[in-house]
Structures are given as structure tokens and as C-alpha cells.
Scaffold this motif. Structure first.
Motif, short mmCIF file in Angstrom:
data_model
loop_
_atom_site.label_atom_id
_atom_site.label_comp_id
_atom_site.label_asym_id
_atom_site.label_seq_id
_atom_site.Cartn_x
_atom_site.Cartn_y
_atom_site.Cartn_z
N VAL A 230 0.85 -1.19 0.00
CA VAL A 230 0.00 0.00 0.00
C VAL A 230 0.89 1.24 0.00
CG1 VAL A 230 -1.76 1.29 1.26
CG2 VAL A 230 -1.84 -1.20 1.21
N HIS A 231 0.71 2.10 -1.01
CA HIS A 231 1.43 3.36 -1.12
C HIS A 231 0.41 4.48 -1.28
CE1 HIS A 231 5.32 1.39 -1.51
NE2 HIS A 231 4.75 0.55 -2.36
N ASN A 232 0.48 5.47 -0.41
CA ASN A 232 -0.44 6.61 -0.42
C ASN A 232 -1.90 6.16 -0.38
OD1 ASN A 232 1.74 8.36 -0.59
ND2 ASN A 232 1.73 8.30 -2.82
N GLY A 233 -2.18 5.13 0.40
CA GLY A 233 -3.56 4.66 0.54
C GLY A 233 -4.07 3.82 -0.60
N GLU A 234 -3.22 3.51 -1.57
CA GLU A 234 -3.65 2.74 -2.74
C GLU A 234 -2.80 1.47 -2.85
OE1 GLU A 234 -3.67 3.61 -7.45
OE2 GLU A 234 -4.40 5.22 -6.15
N ALA A 235 -3.45 0.34 -3.03
CA ALA A 235 -2.74 -0.94 -3.15
C ALA A 235 -2.18 -1.09 -4.56
CB ALA A 235 -3.68 -2.10 -2.84
N SER A 236 -0.95 -1.59 -4.63
CA SER A 236 -0.35 -1.86 -5.94
C SER A 236 0.54 -3.09 -5.83
CB SER A 236 0.47 -0.66 -6.41
OG SER A 236 1.50 -0.38 -5.50
N VAL A 237 0.74 -3.77 -6.95
CA VAL A 237 1.57 -4.96 -7.00
C VAL A 237 2.99 -4.53 -7.35
CG1 VAL A 237 1.96 -7.16 -8.16
CG2 VAL A 237 -0.36 -6.41 -7.68
#
Length: 166
Positions: free
Chosen positions: A26-33
Motif C-alpha cells: 500500500v502506497h499513499n492509501g492505494e494498493a499496488s503490486v
């Protein structure tokens, strides 16, 4: 074992020590792979004095480097040489590797203490010569020939940050 010898202990921690893997972060409240690489921990010892205590054991006084910025810690312990060539301290799981620290022969060869990947496995470089290197892989030391400039490596920051012995 003599004054000035450098010993390195390196081990993998975390998930999947054999290969790169995908992980959700999670980066800046957003999940990413993201692609995640194995993480390694290093501890280096520089021997200040050594006295032989038996066939394959020494009592050593050494500086222990475990951080890039922290001052080294002085330790006094008994170290034994195992059958596979590693040096072990009673009560510790991982063994130390004695590094052959030569003058810089070629900037295109991996430095001593770095990690290289051979056959999709990580190997620790313990010595470098002209067009060859000694590595520790699968519990054995191997000397392999290498073409300078063709090998990718990850250097060891602990070894790189150690001050030159006086």
C-alpha cells in the motif's frame, strides 16, 4: 586465522529467498503490486587478535560490524572451523565465511562479499582473482571462471563501509 582477517556472515530473511516474487503493498492509501527481491542481512568481523586453541579453533578478539553507520562492537569469542570451511561460533545458527580481500584487480568483477546469481540461486563471493572467483553455493566453496563485465552483482554495504584497518 590471523590479525586483519575479515569474516562475513550473510543470510536471507523474508519471503522467497530463491526468486523474485510479486507482492501487494500500500502506497499513499492505494494498493499496488510490486516486484520484491529477497532481503539479506550481513554481519562482518575484522580480527584484531587470534590465539590458537586446539586443532581447528581460535580465541579471537574482533570488531563486529552490523550497521553501516554505527561504530563497531568489540567482541571476544572462540571460533571453530567447520568441515565445509565455514567458521562457526557456538550458539549461532549461521557460519562466517573468511573473505580473501585482494587489491582491486578489475572493476568489472564482483567485489568480495557481494551476491551473484548462478543457476537461479544466490551465491556469496568470497574471493576474486584474475578471470575467476570463489563462491559459496549449496554449502560448498567453488572456484569458477568468469568473464569480466558479464556478471551482475549486489554489493555488500557493510563490507563497503568498513574503515581500512590501520
Amino acid at each position: 586465522m590471523k590479525k586483519g582477517d575479515v569474516l562475513l556472515k550473510k543470510w536471507c530473511f523474508g519471503i522467497s529467498y530463491k526468486k523474485i516474487y510479486d507482492r501487494v503493498e500500500v502506497h499513499n492509501g492505494e494498493a499496488s503490486v510490486v516486484m520484491s527481491y529477497p532481503k539479506y542481512r550481513s554481519i562482518a568481523l575484522r580480527v584484531l587478535s587470534a590465539t590458537k586453541k586446539g586443532k581447528n579453533s581460535w580465541e579471537i578478539e574482533a570488531e563486529q560490524f552490523a550497521s553501516i553507520t554505527a561504530k563497531p562492537k568489540k567482541i571476544k569469542t572462540v571460533i571453530k572451523k567447520a568441515k565445509n570451511g565455514q567458521f562457526v561460533i557456538d550458539g549461532q545458527k549461521k557460519g562466517y565465511h573468511k573473505l580473501d580481500v585482494p587489491p582491486v584487480l578489475n572493476d568489472n568483477m564482483p567485489p568480495v562479499g557481494s551476491l551473484v546469481t548462478l543457476n537461479k540461486r544466490h551465491a556469496l563471493v568470497t574471493g576474486v582473482g584474475r578471470n575467476e572467483m570463489t563462491i559459496f553455493l549449496d554449502g560448498k566453496y567453488l572456484t569458477v571462471s568468469a568473464k569480466p563485465g558479464t556478471i551482475k552483482w549486489r554489493k555488500d554495504n557493510i563490507i563497503a563501509s568498513m574503515p581500512v584497518a590501520s
